[in-house]
Write a protein that holds these residues in place. Structure first.
Motif, PDB file in Angstrom:
ATOM      1  N   TYR A  61       0.830  -1.204   0.000  1.00 33.38           N
ATOM      2  CA  TYR A  61       0.000   0.000   0.000  1.00 33.38           C
ATOM      3  C   TYR A  61       0.865   1.255   0.000  1.00 33.38           C
ATOM      4  O   TYR A  61       0.627   2.193  -0.771  1.00 33.38           O
ATOM      5  CB  TYR A  61      -0.929   0.022   1.216  1.00 33.38           C
ATOM      6  N   SER A  62       1.901   1.261   0.836  1.00 28.75           N
ATOM      7  CA  SER A  62       2.772   2.434   0.936  1.00 28.75           C
ATOM      8  C   SER A  62       3.491   2.714  -0.372  1.00 28.75           C
ATOM      9  O   SER A  62       3.757   3.879  -0.713  1.00 28.75           O
ATOM     10  CB  SER A  62       3.805   2.228   2.057  1.00 28.75           C
ATOM     11  N   ASN A  63       3.795   1.653  -1.135  1.00 29.92           N
ATOM     12  CA  ASN A  63       4.514   1.810  -2.400  1.00 29.92           C
ATOM     13  C   ASN A  63       3.590   1.946  -3.602  1.00 29.92           C
ATOM     14  O   ASN A  63       4.049   1.978  -4.745  1.00 29.92           O
ATOM     15  CB  ASN A  63       5.460   0.622  -2.611  1.00 29.92           C
ATOM     16  N   GLY A  64       2.277   1.997  -3.348  1.00 34.00           N
ATOM     17  CA  GLY A  64       1.329   2.235  -4.425  1.00 34.00           C
ATOM     18  C   GLY A  64       0.946   1.021  -5.241  1.00 34.00           C
ATOM     19  O   GLY A  64       0.255   1.138  -6.261  1.00 34.00           O
ATOM     20  N   VAL A  65       1.379  -0.172  -4.808  1.00 36.65           N
ATOM     21  CA  VAL A  65       1.045  -1.391  -5.548  1.00 36.65           C
ATOM     22  C   VAL A  65      -0.405  -1.791  -5.287  1.00 36.65           C
ATOM     23  O   VAL A  65      -1.128  -2.191  -6.205  1.00 36.65           O
ATOM     24  CB  VAL A  65       2.007  -2.537  -5.175  1.00 36.65           C
ATOM     25  N   ASP A  66      -0.812  -1.712  -4.033  1.00 34.29           N
ATOM     26  CA  ASP A  66      -2.215  -1.989  -3.697  1.00 34.29           C
ATOM     27  C   ASP A  66      -3.010  -0.693  -3.884  1.00 34.29           C
ATOM     28  O   ASP A  66      -3.096   0.144  -2.976  1.00 34.29           O
ATOM     29  CB  ASP A  66      -2.343  -2.484  -2.255  1.00 34.29           C
ATOM     30  N   ASP A  69      -6.752  -0.161  -8.729  1.00 27.72           N
ATOM     31  CA  ASP A  69      -6.784  -1.116  -9.838  1.00 27.72           C
ATOM     32  C   ASP A  69      -6.776  -2.566  -9.359  1.00 27.72           C
ATOM     33  O   ASP A  69      -7.057  -3.471 -10.143  1.00 27.72           O
ATOM     34  CB  ASP A  69      -5.578  -0.897 -10.763  1.00 27.72           C
ATOM     35  N   ARG A  70      -6.445  -2.775  -8.102  1.00 28.33           N
ATOM     36  CA  ARG A  70      -6.435  -4.142  -7.565  1.00 28.33           C
ATOM     37  C   ARG A  70      -7.868  -4.558  -7.250  1.00 28.33           C
ATOM     38  O   ARG A  70      -8.509  -3.973  -6.375  1.00 28.33           O
ATOM     39  CB  ARG A  70      -5.563  -4.223  -6.309  1.00 28.33           C
ATOM     40  N   LYS A  71      -8.345  -5.591  -7.916  1.00 25.96           N
ATOM     41  CA  LYS A  71      -9.734  -6.011  -7.764  1.00 25.96           C
ATOM     42  C   LYS A  71      -9.871  -7.376  -7.104  1.00 25.96           C
ATOM     43  O   LYS A  71     -10.958  -7.741  -6.655  1.00 25.96           O
ATOM     44  CB  LYS A  71     -10.412  -6.061  -9.145  1.00 25.96           C
ATOM     45  N   VAL A  72      -8.788  -8.159  -7.060  1.00 25.22           N
ATOM     46  CA  VAL A  72      -8.830  -9.509  -6.511  1.00 25.22           C
ATOM     47  C   VAL A  72      -7.978  -9.561  -5.241  1.00 25.22           C
ATOM     48  O   VAL A  72      -6.901  -8.966  -5.188  1.00 25.22           O
ATOM     49  CB  VAL A  72      -8.301 -10.534  -7.541  1.00 25.22           C
ATOM     50  N   ALA A  73      -8.446 -10.302  -4.229  1.00 28.98           N
ATOM     51  CA  ALA A  73      -7.718 -10.452  -2.960  1.00 28.98           C
ATOM     52  C   ALA A  73      -7.362  -9.088  -2.376  1.00 28.98           C
ATOM     53  O   ALA A  73      -6.195  -8.764  -2.155  1.00 28.98           O
ATOM     54  CB  ALA A  73      -6.459 -11.299  -3.168  1.00 28.98           C
ATOM     55  N   LEU A  74      -8.368  -8.270  -2.122  1.00 35.77           N
ATOM     56  CA  LEU A  74      -8.157  -6.931  -1.588  1.00 35.77           C
ATOM     57  C   LEU A  74      -7.521  -7.002  -0.203  1.00 35.77           C
ATOM     58  O   LEU A  74      -7.797  -7.905   0.584  1.00 35.77           O
ATOM     59  CB  LEU A  74      -9.486  -6.175  -1.521  1.00 35.77           C
ATOM     60  N   ARG A  75      -6.670  -6.010   0.087  1.00 37.19           N
ATOM     61  CA  ARG A  75      -5.906  -6.004   1.335  1.00 37.19           C
ATOM     62  C   ARG A  75      -6.522  -5.072   2.387  1.00 37.19           C
ATOM     63  O   ARG A  75      -7.274  -4.158   2.067  1.00 37.19           O
ATOM     64  CB  ARG A  75      -4.459  -5.597   1.061  1.00 37.19           C
ATOM     65  N   ALA A  76      -6.139  -5.292   3.633  1.00 36.80           N
ATOM     66  CA  ALA A  76      -6.753  -4.579   4.755  1.00 36.80           C
ATOM     67  C   ALA A  76      -6.431  -3.090   4.751  1.00 36.80           C
ATOM     68  O   ALA A  76      -7.319  -2.254   4.960  1.00 36.80           O
ATOM     69  CB  ALA A  76      -6.301  -5.206   6.071  1.00 36.80           C
ATOM     70  N   VAL A  77      -5.168  -2.731   4.528  1.00 38.33           N
ATOM     71  CA  VAL A  77      -4.804  -1.313   4.519  1.00 38.33           C
ATOM     72  C   VAL A  77      -5.360  -0.638   3.277  1.00 38.33           C
ATOM     73  O   VAL A  77      -5.845   0.498   3.329  1.00 38.33           O
ATOM     74  CB  VAL A  77      -3.272  -1.141   4.590  1.00 38.33           C
ATOM     75  N   GLN A  78      -5.320  -1.332   2.161  1.00 37.32           N
ATOM     76  CA  GLN A  78      -5.847  -0.805   0.902  1.00 37.32           C
ATOM     77  C   GLN A  78      -7.315  -0.406   1.029  1.00 37.32           C
ATOM     78  O   GLN A  78      -7.741   0.642   0.531  1.00 37.32           O
ATOM     79  CB  GLN A  78      -5.689  -1.856  -0.202  1.00 37.32           C
ATOM     80  N   THR A  79      -8.100  -1.250   1.698  1.00 35.93           N
ATOM     81  CA  THR A  79      -9.537  -1.006   1.826  1.00 35.93           C
ATOM     82  C   THR A  79      -9.888  -0.124   3.021  1.00 35.93           C
ATOM     83  O   THR A  79     -11.055   0.232   3.207  1.00 35.93           O
ATOM     84  CB  THR A  79     -10.298  -2.341   1.963  1.00 35.93           C
TER      85      THR A  79
END
Length: 302
Positions: A61-66, A69-79
């Motif tokens: 998330y901090s590096n902008g990867v999450d 555009d990420r639609k599968v296996a969403l992450r806790a910080v991302q959401t």
């Protein structure tokens, strides 16, 4: 509590204990086994895996990867289910717990060991914690350079299996490098599936995983090569170890067959949603293979 359980990624945990279970099976087959050491080794590995998952969640998330555009296996910080500060605290806390658990493991497992052995295992433990965090956290995370495969092979294959075996038996057998390598290769296979699933977003964000470097089609060839090499390692073990190939060893096909099924089902035309379930399938079938292999070695040793 549910958000933290999700962030710990429970489906990755069975694979995390695979190398530990394998090392304990082989030790038991050799006539040496201590339940407390097995328990502490399992606990330490689970904590390291959870640490890696928390750090991965935070780092991506901090590096902008999450991102959006990420639609599968969403992450806790991302959401937004877990804040960045909460996850930083969790990473630090889990790292401390991993270190305490690891020290406890060494205290009981290396009672009669030399300082050199103590130093080696302590160094490996610190390296494992650092590797779990540095995979995606920091200015130059090694996971973004395509080096995650090497780390996973070492820690979830060779070091996990051989380290556990040594703590139980106080010696190493060259032949054990084969099943340890097989376990490591299957662990890499899970990581590669993760990278194949996320390849489109990784290309956009500059995360140069192996599939990004070689392309999706060759990424699937690489995936199947990992399965083949792992199967060969498990099959070669009794020959190198000097174990008679009887009915017991032939039963290994029971554990191998589900892996062959993965080989047949996966293909480069699959999208992210289709690939995602195969992470869990590969992890569980790897664990099943390890259990079958371990039981066979114990039965053969009787």
């Amino acid at each position: 509590m549910n958000r933290w359980v999700d962030a710990a990624r429970p489906r990755t945990l069975p694979l995390a204990v695979g190398s530990i279970l394998l090392g304990n099976f082989l030790a038991y087959a050799s006539g040496k086994f201590d339940f407390l050491i097995a328990l502490l080794a399992t606990l330490t590995t689970l904590l390291l895996q959870i640490l890696s998952n928390f750090a991965n969640d935070l780092g991506d998330y901090s590096n902008g990867v999450d991102n959006a555009d990420r639609k599968v296996a969403l992450r806790a910080v991302q959401t937004g289910k877990i804040s960045q500060q909460e996850m930083r605290t969790a990473v630090i806390g889990t790292a401390v717990l991993s270190f305490v658990s690891g020290i406890s493991l060494l205290f009981f497992g290396l009672k009669n060991a030399t300082l050199e052995v103590w130093g080696t295992f302590l160094g490996l433990g610190v390296a494992a914690i650092a590797a779990a965090i540095a995979y995606t956290v920091g200015k130059r995370p090694y996971g973004y350079m395509g080096l995650g495969d090497i780390s996973v092979f070492l820690f979830f294959g060779l070091i996990g299996t051989l380290g556990t075996y040594y703590l139980q038996t106080y010696h190493l057998d060259v032949a054990i490098f084969l099943p340890a390598s097989g376990c490591g290769l299957l662990s890499v296979a899970v990581l590669n599936l993760n990278n194949l699933r996320d390849i489109d977003n990784d290309i956009k964000t500059g995360k140069n995983s192996i599939p990004v470097r070689i392309g999706k089609t060759f990424g699937f060839y690489y995936q199947k090569a990992l399965y083949i090499a792992a199967i060969a390692c498990f099959y070669a073990y009794p020959f190198v170890a000097g174990i008679k190939i009887g009915v017991n060893q032939q039963l290994l096909i029971v554990g191998i067959y589900p892996i062959i099924g993965l080989f047949r089902e996966l293909h480069s035309g699959m999208n992210s949603e289709q690939i995602d379930p195969y992470l869990k399938k590969t992890a569980l079938r790897t664990l099943f293979l390890i259990i079958v292999f371990g039981i066979i070695q114990i039965l053969t040793s009787q």
